[in-house]
Scaffold this active site. Structure first.
Site, PDB file in Angstrom:
ATOM      1  N   GLU B  55      46.962  34.713  43.436  1.00  0.00           N
ATOM      2  CA  GLU B  55      47.384  34.147  44.719  1.00  0.00           C
ATOM      3  C   GLU B  55      46.237  33.562  45.537  1.00  0.00           C
ATOM      4  O   GLU B  55      45.125  34.097  45.545  1.00  0.00           O
ATOM      5  CB  GLU B  55      48.135  35.177  45.568  1.00  0.00           C
ATOM      6  CG  GLU B  55      49.623  35.190  45.289  1.00  0.00           C
ATOM      7  CD  GLU B  55      50.036  36.478  44.608  1.00  0.00           C
ATOM      8  OE1 GLU B  55      49.141  37.295  44.312  1.00  0.00           O
ATOM      9  OE2 GLU B  55      51.244  36.666  44.363  1.00  0.00           O
ATOM     10  N   THR B  56      46.542  32.476  46.201  1.00  0.00           N
ATOM     11  CA  THR B  56      45.625  31.742  47.078  1.00  0.00           C
ATOM     12  C   THR B  56      46.387  31.499  48.376  1.00  0.00           C
ATOM     13  O   THR B  56      47.543  31.092  48.332  1.00  0.00           O
ATOM     14  CB  THR B  56      45.261  30.400  46.413  1.00  0.00           C
ATOM     15  OG1 THR B  56      44.530  30.676  45.215  1.00  0.00           O
ATOM     16  CG2 THR B  56      44.424  29.516  47.324  1.00  0.00           C
TER      17      THR B  56
END
Lengths: 303, 303
Positions: B55-56
């Site tokens: 995740e970003t």
């Protein structure tokens, strides 16, 4: 944030537009005692698993045992192993070192020591293009049908779709499969990656002259699912291997004005636009060039 | 490095030791005109593919339309899609925001707005532990044999090895499969990930009291190969879903002193040591807590 931090860079390689190339995470270790403390590589390997990038590197100061021309030592890790050499990490790490204020001992050429030995990196006159000279192949020659069968199975491709198969091993254990054309390369779907086991392979197919807007004459894709990289966005070592392979075979799409000179496009299926400039110079050496862009700059907690 | 840069953090979540948790890449956008320019999400999605992390995130300023209590808006991307909610990015982004000097409007509680709505994040008195209250399940109830068959196929497990199967969807579409015990969970090998298609699933198995050195009573592993994440190192949303599932069923290993209270271990097979602290409080809400550590701090070129 902890006070035990080191300079950190994440550099995009082989693209002139940010986030369209292949990233490498680069940590710079200037302190010799820290370099010594991390030398068994366990902490570096853990950090490389954590970044989850195809490659993570550590720039270390030259040691007393190094040849005097060495500018820095480089260690290169994938999420699964340490590599003696790799292409995009070589250019990206060199860019980080220059950005960090590194001054090469010899003007215009950076000398990097890695597991494979000394790698020479040229800086173009405008400073924009970095190129490394292709390391010799440690294994070459045609790959047998038996050897490529796991790759064919992973891609669900019949053997007759492969026009040529060649080992181009210069660190990573690449096997290169030539398909009919660039379109055939773009259409491949790796539906069963586990069939390839620990194998690493790439596919290539040519564009007709004038067909590619940036002048690329080959489309390339590379795969290393057994090492946690299903498809690598852009791969310097693979194109370096192609250069060595083509040194003698000189296929039409890799020659311009009687010289080995070609542009490879890679990453198209991953929404990247990797461009690799491969060229044989007067000295007989083949150079692989690309653009580099520092995208993240900061500090990292000691891995 | 370009001058158009934004503050950047990469935070390790759910571990007290660096590089043993799950990383999230966090970009902070303070300028409303930049927030507006990026709002279609295309550039954010491209950057998330480039970081290659599970995740970003992007922290954006609250808009005029937001409820007045909102401290910041969060957008969460995997390499393949945007998520309405996710656990470790929630805690990691909150830590980055605090590290960047963010001051919550309400002391001790940060209010995050994401696709799922408002998420409340508590800061422990010593500032070390961040916890989010579990969002309601959008889909729950038993999963059918037909629904779990792709997951069984991916793991090459017979149906009789699964004691319970439950949908725990709170953003990510998790399906939870309970195996015999923690050891059975650690022994699973996802030999054919493509069999699961776009499906996301997790497996859990219990430790006997006193068996785990850190007091964990469940071992968990989660998989989302169709989204480019073969195995996720540590997953907040999955444990949050377990909390909601166990709210009524109250299995023995999740209850202490008559209250839902348990520690999940995750990431063991990936050389991580994720620890998630799940606890029901007097208000009836269930909170998922974890340690967070800023590992990289710097600036990023505008994605």
């Amino acid at each position: 944030m902890s006070t035990s931090t080191l300079p950190f860079y994440q550099v995009d390689v082989f693209s002139s537009e940010p986030y369209k190339g292949n990233p490498v995470a680069v940590t710079i270790i200037e302190d010799e005692s820290i370099a010594e403390r991390l030398q068994d590589g366990d902490h570096m390997a853990r950090f490389a698993r954590w970044t989850n990038l195809s490659e993570t590197t550590f720039i270390l100061p030259p040691t007393k045992q190094d040849e005097p021309e060495v500018d820095y030592t480089l260690r290169i890790f994938t999420p699964g192993m340490e590599l003696p050499f790799a292409g995009h990490p070589t250019l990206g790490s060199c860019r980080a070192w220059l950005e960090h204020g590194g001054k090469p001992k010899q003007a215009g050429v950076v000398v990097q020591k890695c597991g494979l030995g000394l790698i020479y990196i040229r800086i173009s006159e405008d400073g924009q293009l970095l190129s490394f000279s292709t390391p010799p192949l440690r294994k070459s020659g045609p790959a047998s049908l038996q050897e490529i069968t796991p790759f064919l199975k992973a891609m669900d491709l019949p053997a007759e779709d492969v026009l040529e198969a060649e080992w181009i091993v210069n660190g990573p254990e690449w096997c290169a499969l030539r398909l009919r054309d660039a379109k055939a390369v773009l259409n491949v779907n790796v539906s069963d990656p586990s069939a390839a086991g620990k194998g690493m392979w790439g596919i290539l197919g040519s564009y007709k002259p004038g067909q590619h807007p940036d002048g690329a004459t080959l489309e390339v894709r590379t795969f290393a699912p057994g090492d946690g990289i299903l498809e690598d966005p852009v791969t310097g070592s693979f194109s370096a291997g192609l250069g060595e392979w083509f040194r003698n075979t000189k296929p039409a799409e890799a020659v311009k004005d009687d010289r080995l000179s070609f542009i490879v496009a890679q990453g198209t299926c991953l929404d990247r636009s990797g461009r690799l400039y491969i060229k044989q110079e007067d000295d007989g050496k083949i150079w692989v060039g690309g653009r580099t862009l520092v995208c993240i700059k900061g500090n990292v907690v000691l891995p």
